[in-house]
Design an enzyme around this catalytic site. Structure first.
Site, PDB file in Angstrom:
ATOM      1  N   PRO A   3      -4.454   5.329 -48.942  1.00  0.00           N
ATOM      2  CA  PRO A   3      -5.583   4.942 -49.776  1.00  0.00           C
ATOM      3  C   PRO A   3      -6.459   6.153 -50.108  1.00  0.00           C
ATOM      4  O   PRO A   3      -6.974   6.820 -49.216  1.00  0.00           O
ATOM      5  CB  PRO A   3      -6.346   3.932 -48.912  1.00  0.00           C
ATOM      6  CG  PRO A   3      -5.397   3.521 -47.852  1.00  0.00           C
ATOM      7  CD  PRO A   3      -4.499   4.678 -47.640  1.00  0.00           C
ATOM      8  N   GLU A   4      -6.572   6.456 -51.395  1.00  0.00           N
ATOM      9  CA  GLU A   4      -7.475   7.496 -51.867  1.00  0.00           C
ATOM     10  C   GLU A   4      -8.636   6.786 -52.566  1.00  0.00           C
ATOM     11  O   GLU A   4      -8.744   5.573 -52.492  1.00  0.00           O
ATOM     12  CB  GLU A   4      -6.720   8.453 -52.806  1.00  0.00           C
ATOM     13  CG  GLU A   4      -5.482   9.045 -52.132  1.00  0.00           C
ATOM     14  CD  GLU A   4      -4.683   9.982 -53.018  1.00  0.00           C
ATOM     15  OE1 GLU A   4      -5.265  10.598 -53.926  1.00  0.00           O
ATOM     16  OE2 GLU A   4      -3.466  10.091 -52.810  1.00  0.00           O
TER      17      GLU A   4
END
Length: 288
Positions: A3-4
DNA sequence: CCGTTCCTGGAT
DNA sequence: ATCCAGGAACGG
């Protein structure tokens, strides 16, 4: 997976309508190893507290809480590689690698699941939020008004020998980029991942900043990139995978020029780029 | 400031 | 059976 900023923002947005106003009935600490800030007991003492807001800063999720005795606390969560925060409107059997579960008065539950246990949780008083590691040194949000090419150039000024890819991944230079979006930003700005940032022209830096904003905005709109198993809190996958121009596309033709995309290791990370569009040396350097 | 470490599942 | 993925803290 991974997850960015766009994925974390998607998690935040999907959680917000469920979470805000929800009163905690109990907290089950199944694996204290994921707790970095605050004790297991402090989490359990959240019974009676109500979530008041769901915020995001870089890749950090910040959930504001009002305890039953009126204290302002913040639950901070970082998903790192494989962390997931799942909302269940009714009780469900705990899945493997569940580490923490919030049970709510309305029968819903919020479960923190993380196969690799890199993800981290903190429970801190609102005024102690700066004690969360990484949060105090975090650069501005690339989408915010206070971010600009000038801010970016100031943040990279003291690390001229660093490589462009490394700096994009450095949360003290710009908040929220990880391996996927760093490669996509470099591709869009036509900057080689191994370019030393001291060789970047002002125009290169403008292109990088514009690319960060455009790519992150579009990725948020499409609810992130589900490249392996990333899902939001409602178990939905993201739609940005089809938009990727170079990431995970080794050997496939560059969407701009048809040259096969290359994959190399930069600062220990896989980096995908077009060897024709993204030259290692700037034009000025080649003339000299 | 770079390389190593954490950790597990999936790929080879 | 072994290797690899990778965000961020940490050590040399």
């Amino acid at each position: 997976m991974m997850p960015e900023l766009p994925e974390v923002e998607t998690i935040r947005a999907s959680l917000e309508p469920h979470l805000v106003g929800a009163e905690i009935k109990s907290v089950e600490v199944l694996n204290p190893v994921v707790i970095t800030g605050g004790s297991q007991e402090a989490f359990q003492e959240l019974a009676g507290a109500v979530f008041t807001a769901a915020r995001r800063r870089g890749k950090y999720l910040l959930f504001d809480l009002k305890t039953s005795d009126g204290q302002d606390k913040v639950l901070v969560a970082h998903m790192r590689m494989t962390g997931r925060l799942l909302w269940h409107s009714a009780k469900q059997p705990l899945e493997k690698h569940s580490h923490l579960r919030f049970n709510f008065q309305n029968g819903a539950e919020l479960v923190f699941v993380d196969v690799r246990r890199f993800g981290r949780l903190w429970l801190v008083a609102l005024e102690e939020i700066h004690t969360v590691s990484g949060l105090n040194t975090l650069a501005p949000e690339p989408m915010d008004e206070d971010f600009s090419v000038e801010v970016w150039e100031r943040n990279i000024a003291n690390r001229k020998k660093s490589l462009a890819k490394g700096v994009l991944l450095d949360q003290r230079a710009v908040a929220g980029l990880g391996n996927i979006y760093a490669d996509e930003v470099l591709f869009a700005a036509k900057v080689h991942p191994e370019r030393r940032v001291e060789t970047l022209s002002h125009r290169d830096n403008m292109n990088l900043c514009r690319a960060m904003q455009a790519i992150l905005q579009e990725a948020i709109r499409l609810r992130g990139t589900s490249f392996r198993d990333y899902v939001d809190s409602d178990n939905r996958r993201g739609g940005y995978l089809d938009m990727l121009q170079c990431f995970m596309r080794e050997g496939q033709p560059c969407p701009r020029c048809g040259t096969p995309i290359k994959r190399i290791k930069v600062v220990g990370r896989s980096s995908y780029y077009c060897p024709r569009c993204q030259r290692r040396k700037s034009k000025a350097a080649k003339k000299a």
